[in-house]
Design an enzyme around this catalytic site. Structure first.
Site, PDB file in Angstrom:
ATOM      1  N   TYR A   1     -16.120  72.734  90.470  1.00  0.00           N
ATOM      2  CA  TYR A   1     -15.971  72.890  91.925  1.00  0.00           C
ATOM      3  C   TYR A   1     -14.612  72.361  92.391  1.00  0.00           C
ATOM      4  O   TYR A   1     -14.521  71.590  93.335  1.00  0.00           O
ATOM      5  CB  TYR A   1     -17.095  72.163  92.675  1.00  0.00           C
ATOM      6  CG  TYR A   1     -18.455  72.504  92.135  1.00  0.00           C
ATOM      7  CD1 TYR A   1     -19.013  73.765  92.382  1.00  0.00           C
ATOM      8  CD2 TYR A   1     -19.168  71.608  91.347  1.00  0.00           C
ATOM      9  CE1 TYR A   1     -20.240  74.103  91.860  1.00  0.00           C
ATOM     10  CE2 TYR A   1     -20.407  71.952  90.821  1.00  0.00           C
ATOM     11  CZ  TYR A   1     -20.933  73.189  91.084  1.00  0.00           C
ATOM     12  OH  TYR A   1     -22.147  73.523  90.560  1.00  0.00           O
TER      13      TYR A   1
ATOM     14  N   TYR B   1     -31.229  73.223  94.745  1.00  0.00           N
ATOM     15  CA  TYR B   1     -30.144  73.523  93.804  1.00  0.00           C
ATOM     16  C   TYR B   1     -30.762  73.847  92.448  1.00  0.00           C
ATOM     17  O   TYR B   1     -31.571  73.076  91.922  1.00  0.00           O
ATOM     18  CB  TYR B   1     -29.163  72.345  93.669  1.00  0.00           C
ATOM     19  CG  TYR B   1     -28.097  72.648  92.644  1.00  0.00           C
ATOM     20  CD1 TYR B   1     -27.046  73.515  92.963  1.00  0.00           C
ATOM     21  CD2 TYR B   1     -28.175  72.143  91.350  1.00  0.00           C
ATOM     22  CE1 TYR B   1     -26.102  73.851  92.010  1.00  0.00           C
ATOM     23  CE2 TYR B   1     -27.226  72.482  90.393  1.00  0.00           C
ATOM     24  CZ  TYR B   1     -26.193  73.335  90.733  1.00  0.00           C
ATOM     25  OH  TYR B   1     -25.261  73.681  89.786  1.00  0.00           O
TER      26      TYR B   1
ATOM     27  N   ASP C   1     -38.582  73.160  88.630  1.00  0.00           N
ATOM     28  CA  ASP C   1     -37.262  72.860  88.066  1.00  0.00           C
ATOM     29  C   ASP C   1     -37.120  71.337  87.980  1.00  0.00           C
ATOM     30  O   ASP C   1     -36.794  70.682  88.961  1.00  0.00           O
ATOM     31  CB  ASP C   1     -36.170  73.487  88.944  1.00  0.00           C
ATOM     32  CG  ASP C   1     -34.770  73.196  88.398  1.00  0.00           C
ATOM     33  OD1 ASP C   1     -34.646  72.372  87.476  1.00  0.00           O
ATOM     34  OD2 ASP C   1     -33.813  73.797  88.922  1.00  0.00           O
TER      35      ASP C   1
ATOM     36  N   LYS D   1     -30.550  68.361  81.572  1.00  0.00           N
ATOM     37  CA  LYS D   1     -29.813  67.124  81.884  1.00  0.00           C
ATOM     38  C   LYS D   1     -30.134  65.937  80.963  1.00  0.00           C
ATOM     39  O   LYS D   1     -29.478  65.763  79.966  1.00  0.00           O
ATOM     40  CB  LYS D   1     -29.981  66.796  83.361  1.00  0.00           C
ATOM     41  CG  LYS D   1     -29.175  67.782  84.214  1.00  0.00           C
ATOM     42  CD  LYS D   1     -28.891  67.288  85.605  1.00  0.00           C
ATOM     43  CE  LYS D   1     -27.765  68.071  86.244  1.00  0.00           C
ATOM     44  NZ  LYS D   1     -28.168  69.059  87.247  1.00  0.00           N
TER      45      LYS D   1
HETATM   46  C1  LIG Z   1     -28.052  70.491  87.247  1.00  0.00           C
HETATM   47  C2  LIG Z   1     -29.207  71.308  87.637  1.00  0.00           C
HETATM   48  C3  LIG Z   1     -29.347  72.632  87.187  1.00  0.00           C
HETATM   49  C4  LIG Z   1     -28.298  73.313  86.353  1.00  0.00           C
HETATM   50  O1  LIG Z   1     -28.109  72.698  85.131  1.00  0.00           O
HETATM   51  P1  LIG Z   1     -26.730  72.923  84.312  1.00  0.00           P
HETATM   52  O2  LIG Z   1     -26.967  72.244  83.012  1.00  0.00           O
HETATM   53  O3  LIG Z   1     -25.652  72.292  85.129  1.00  0.00           O
HETATM   54  O4  LIG Z   1     -26.548  74.395  84.184  1.00  0.00           O
HETATM   55  C5  LIG Z   1     -30.475  73.326  87.571  1.00  0.00           C
HETATM   56  N1  LIG Z   1     -31.425  72.756  88.341  1.00  0.00           N
HETATM   57  C6  LIG Z   1     -31.331  71.483  88.785  1.00  0.00           C
HETATM   58  C7  LIG Z   1     -32.434  70.907  89.615  1.00  0.00           C
HETATM   59  C8  LIG Z   1     -30.213  70.727  88.456  1.00  0.00           C
HETATM   60  O5  LIG Z   1     -30.102  69.469  88.920  1.00  0.00           O
END
Ligand SMILES: *Cc1c(COP(=O)(O)O)cnc(C)c1O
Length: 454
Positions: A46, A173, A274, A303
């Site tokens: 970004y 997100y 997610d 993550k």
């Molecule tokens: C960081 C994140 C993603 C994307 O993961 P990347 O490894 O950066 O592609 C998707 N969903 C959530 C909730 C996130 O925090």
């Protein structure tokens, strides 16, 4: 910096690569040069082509980052939720070395290996019960793409090919690839830049009930109405359970999530959780869904999965979803990254999850929550601050106006901490191993930086 290195590539004879590398290494001894070289050739997240401000890291250990100029920073970011045990953990280093001596990588089409099978068994064992099958991807965004494709193929298999839309909540997100972007917040996200490309999904307001508030009918009314109205075209609801991360840093009532699960069942819609940011203990429970005692049909993790060592993510689904996908005309699930189930990443992830489960993580995260609440509390009295909140090992100061990164970022570094604010959010998610003394230094620096810049 030599004249040759600073010249444009068109007017100098390129030196042999090795020579350039040696010279570059010497130059890297000096932080200024490394940053200058970076600004010529590297993109950052970004950021415009030449990112600023920018700091050069020489090494990281425990909860500390050491910059090339010798300064040490207390890490308040866990490298974006990932390094939950800190850097260079001996157990994870050892797992990496052990796996390196067997194999770093082998393709996953038609082949399998112990690290992948073992990690899949572990993930199935620790996630809510009906999640029984694991698809490994190489990043969180890919895990979200996979989840969306699974949901769509499931409905094709079940004879409802018109169910292609997703229902989600604003301020979410889910990643930066096209499918994931399309379910990120439509205003704060990238929709306006790529609107011609993105499918049009359905957005409900974010939950109006905070984590410790009861969830009333009114908090769910609009979501329920949208789901009822579009039920025959909705493939799945996708959301971040309990913690809206990067898009908001907000914590909402587990009761709201429980009621969304019930609504999905009522309308026969899949629920995708997610857990990429919040999974593996960050919010005080092992997974965000555990706060509400619910199980999704599809779950994404990433993550913290490898403790911040390598990029790896996974999408888990129920047998019902897997069977539906298998019943679709192609029969196969149509996705397959080159580096799928990378053995090195899987071996480290397995060691990371065992390390977590063998540690007193629940007490540690609860202790961090208390320390964050106490340490960030003074910020609530500042005129530029709108809200201060904490849940698990996540602490947030929300300012009234967006912070000026060119001012607050160097100030935070001068105060000895690594915190990367975003918009109106000055937030931290420290490694779980942080001591109370380091946490106190970290939170005091955040409060001071906000006080001096807002
Ligand atoms: C960081 C994140 C993603 C994307 O993961 P990347 O490894 O950066 O592609 C998707 N969903 C959530 C909730 C996130 O925090």
């Amino acid at each position: 910096m030599t004249a040759q290195m600073s010249g444009s590539t068109s007017d100098v004879v390129p030196a042999p690569v090795l020579k350039v590398t040696r010279r570059a290494e010497r130059a890297a001894d000096h932080e200024g040069d490394l940053v200058a070289r970076d600004r010529r050739v590297v993109w950052h997240p970004y950021a415009p082509p030449a990112a600023a401000p920018l700091f050069a890291v020489a090494e990281a250990s425990g909860v500390r980052l050491r910059l090339t100029d010798g300064r040490e920073l207390i890490d308040g970011m866990s490298s974006w939720w990932a390094a939950i045990h800190g850097y260079r953990h001996p157990v994870l280093d050892e797992a990496a070395h052990r796996q390196l001596s067997a194999m770093s990588h082998v393709m996953f089409g038609g082949l399998t290996h112990e690290p992948a099978v073992r990690l899949a068994e572990t993930l199935v064992a620790i996630t809510p019960e009906p999640l029984r099958r694991v698809f490994f991807g190489d990043s969180g965004s890919v895990a979200v793409e996979v989840a969306i494709k699974m949901a769509l193929q499931y409905w094709t298999g079940r004879g409802h090919p018109r169910r292609t839309r997703l229902l989600t909540i604003r301020r979410g997100y889910h990643g930066d690839t096209s499918g994931a972007m399309a379910v990120c917040d439509p205003d704060a996200g990238m929709h306006h830049l790529f609107s011609h490309l993105l499918p049009r999904h359905i957005f409900a307001p974010p939950p109006g009930c905070a984590y410790d508030e009861p969830c009333e009918d009114v908090h769910l009314a609009e979501f329920a109405a949208l789901l009822a109205e579009h039920a025959d075209e909705v493939a799945a609801v996708i959301l971040e359970p309990v913690v809206q991360g990067t898009g908001a840093m907000r914590f909402y009532a587990p009761g709201w999530l429980a009621r969304v699960r019930a609504l999905c069942d009522e309308h026969g819609v899949l629920l995708i959780a997610d857990e990429i940011a919040v999974g593996f203990g960050r919010s005080g429970e092992l997974f965000g869904c555990d706060h509400a005692g619910i199980s999704p049909d599809i779950m994404c993790v990433g993550k913290a999965l490898t403790g911040g060592y390598l990029s790896l993510a996974a999408t888990l689904c129920t047998d019902e979803v897997a069977d539906g996908v298998a019943a679709s005309p192609v029969g196969a699930f149509m996705h397959g990254p080159t580096f799928m189930a990378n053995p090195l990443a899987c071996a480290i992830a397995q060691a990371n999850v065992e390390l977590l489960l063998d540690s007193p993580w629940r007490e540690r995260v609860a202790g961090l929550e208390r320390g964050l609440r106490a340490g960030l509390a003074p910020a609530a009295a500042l005129p530029g601050v709108a809200d201060v909140r904490a849940l698990g090992a996540i602490g947030v100061i929300e300012t009234r106006e967006p912070v000026d990164m060119t001012v607050i970022q160097p100030l935070l570094v001068d105060l000895g901490v690594w915190v990367r604010p975003f918009g109106r959010l000055v937030y931290t998610m420290p490694p779980y191993i942080m001591t109370p003394a380091d946490l106190a230094t970290l939170t005091a620096a955040m409060v001071e930086a906000v006080a001096r810049t807002t």
